[in-house]
Design a protein around this motif. Structure first.
Motif, PDB file in Angstrom:
ATOM      1  N   ALA A  96      64.167  34.495  26.877  1.00  0.00           N
ATOM      2  CA  ALA A  96      63.218  34.635  27.621  1.00  0.00           C
ATOM      3  C   ALA A  96      62.104  35.659  27.146  1.00  0.00           C
ATOM      4  O   ALA A  96      63.595  36.530  26.540  1.00  0.00           O
ATOM      5  N   VAL A  97      61.512  35.762  26.510  1.00  0.00           N
ATOM      6  CA  VAL A  97      60.567  37.283  26.014  1.00  0.00           C
ATOM      7  C   VAL A  97      59.777  37.731  27.031  1.00  0.00           C
ATOM      8  O   VAL A  97      58.809  36.739  27.679  1.00  0.00           O
ATOM      9  N   VAL A  98      58.684  38.913  27.308  1.00  0.00           N
ATOM     10  CA  VAL A  98      57.485  39.318  28.011  1.00  0.00           C
ATOM     11  C   VAL A  98      57.258  40.345  26.221  1.00  0.00           C
ATOM     12  O   VAL A  98      57.072  41.074  26.423  1.00  0.00           O
ATOM     13  N   LEU A  99      56.046  39.613  26.379  1.00  0.00           N
ATOM     14  CA  LEU A  99      54.958  39.871  25.579  1.00  0.00           C
ATOM     15  C   LEU A  99      53.564  40.930  26.473  1.00  0.00           C
ATOM     16  O   LEU A  99      53.575  40.736  27.651  1.00  0.00           O
ATOM     17  N   THR A 100      52.374  41.654  26.427  1.00  0.00           N
ATOM     18  CA  THR A 100      51.781  42.502  27.153  1.00  0.00           C
ATOM     19  C   THR A 100      50.699  42.209  26.044  1.00  0.00           C
ATOM     20  O   THR A 100      50.704  42.479  24.682  1.00  0.00           O
ATOM     21  N   SER A 101      49.609  42.381  27.033  1.00  0.00           N
ATOM     22  CA  SER A 101      48.307  42.873  25.959  1.00  0.00           C
ATOM     23  C   SER A 101      46.965  43.697  26.252  1.00  0.00           C
ATOM     24  O   SER A 101      47.339  43.348  28.002  1.00  0.00           O
ATOM     25  N   SER A 102      45.612  43.021  26.633  1.00  0.00           N
ATOM     26  CA  SER A 102      44.573  44.008  26.722  1.00  0.00           C
ATOM     27  C   SER A 102      44.088  42.957  26.576  1.00  0.00           C
ATOM     28  O   SER A 102      44.021  42.420  25.458  1.00  0.00           O
ATOM     29  N   PHE A 103      42.976  42.925  27.012  1.00  0.00           N
ATOM     30  CA  PHE A 103      42.205  41.956  26.508  1.00  0.00           C
ATOM     31  C   PHE A 103      40.426  41.654  28.128  1.00  0.00           C
ATOM     32  O   PHE A 103      40.297  42.742  28.653  1.00  0.00           O
ATOM     33  N   GLN A 104      39.619  41.876  27.065  1.00  0.00           N
ATOM     34  CA  GLN A 104      38.045  42.223  27.659  1.00  0.00           C
ATOM     35  C   GLN A 104      37.735  40.165  28.464  1.00  0.00           C
ATOM     36  O   GLN A 104      38.118  39.532  28.004  1.00  0.00           O
ATOM     37  N   VAL A 105      36.709  40.702  29.842  1.00  0.00           N
ATOM     38  CA  VAL A 105      36.542  39.814  30.212  1.00  0.00           C
ATOM     39  C   VAL A 105      35.092  39.834  30.218  1.00  0.00           C
ATOM     40  O   VAL A 105      34.003  40.974  30.582  1.00  0.00           O
ATOM     41  N   ASP A 106      34.168  39.640  30.525  1.00  0.00           N
ATOM     42  CA  ASP A 106      31.976  39.164  30.045  1.00  0.00           C
ATOM     43  C   ASP A 106      31.773  38.903  31.291  1.00  0.00           C
ATOM     44  O   ASP A 106      32.323  38.943  32.217  1.00  0.00           O
ATOM     45  N   GLY A 107      30.526  38.583  31.597  1.00  0.00           N
ATOM     46  CA  GLY A 107      29.669  38.808  32.713  1.00  0.00           C
ATOM     47  C   GLY A 107      30.407  37.399  33.716  1.00  0.00           C
ATOM     48  O   GLY A 107      29.966  37.937  34.714  1.00  0.00           O
ATOM     49  N   SER A 108      30.705  36.447  32.910  1.00  0.00           N
ATOM     50  CA  SER A 108      31.203  36.084  34.381  1.00  0.00           C
ATOM     51  C   SER A 108      32.497  35.267  34.924  1.00  0.00           C
ATOM     52  O   SER A 108      32.666  34.516  35.494  1.00  0.00           O
TER      53      SER A 108
END
Length: 142
Positions: A96-108
């Motif tokens: 098993a591996v764990v990756l991380t991320s960042s992301f933006q969410v729009d107005g919806s």
């Protein structure tokens, strides 16, 4: 007469193929066009392995994160190893591996479960595989 039927069939097949290619855009899946991949040093996995992991995450993001834009996707071996044993045990798999991320969410708010007009960071993606096979997405979140 047969030539016209063949032509119509070919046109239909082309239209079906085009519809399949563009359906994800039309449905508004997650945007991965701006993602920056950060691949740290690894003594366990090749760059190709890590890129396969990231490809799996990006496919899932495109499919599941409507209205969101993936900004960064990261493999940090020390962070992943702290958690991978528990995840491998939970999913009864070899690795098993764990990756991380960042992301933006729009107005919806994405699918409604995310905060509109916000940025998520340290979002985890858990992938597993058996016997060196393909990476499989298992779960994601904080």
């Amino acid at each position: 007469m047969k030539d016209k039927k063949k032509l119509r069939l070919w046109i239909l097949l082309i239209l079906i193929a085009l519809a399949g290619m563009f359906s994800q855009r039309l449905l508004g899946g997650g945007d991965v066009s701006q993602v920056q991949r950060v691949i740290g040093e690894s003594s366990l996995y090749s760059k190709a392995d890590i890129e396969q992991m990231m490809d799996t995450v990006e496919r899932t993001f495109r499919r599941e994160f409507k209205g969101c834009t993936l900004l960064e996707l990261k493999y940090d071996e020390a962070f992943s190893q702290k958690q991978s044993g528990d995840w491998a045990e939970q999913f009864r798999t070899d690795e098993a591996v764990v990756l991380t991320s960042s992301f933006q969410v729009d107005g919806s708010g994405g699918d409604g479960s995310l905060n509109p007009n916000s940025t998520y960071s340290k979002w985890m993606w858990v992938l597993t595989r058996n016997e060196g096979g393909d990476w499989k997405m298992q779960t994601w979140g904080y």
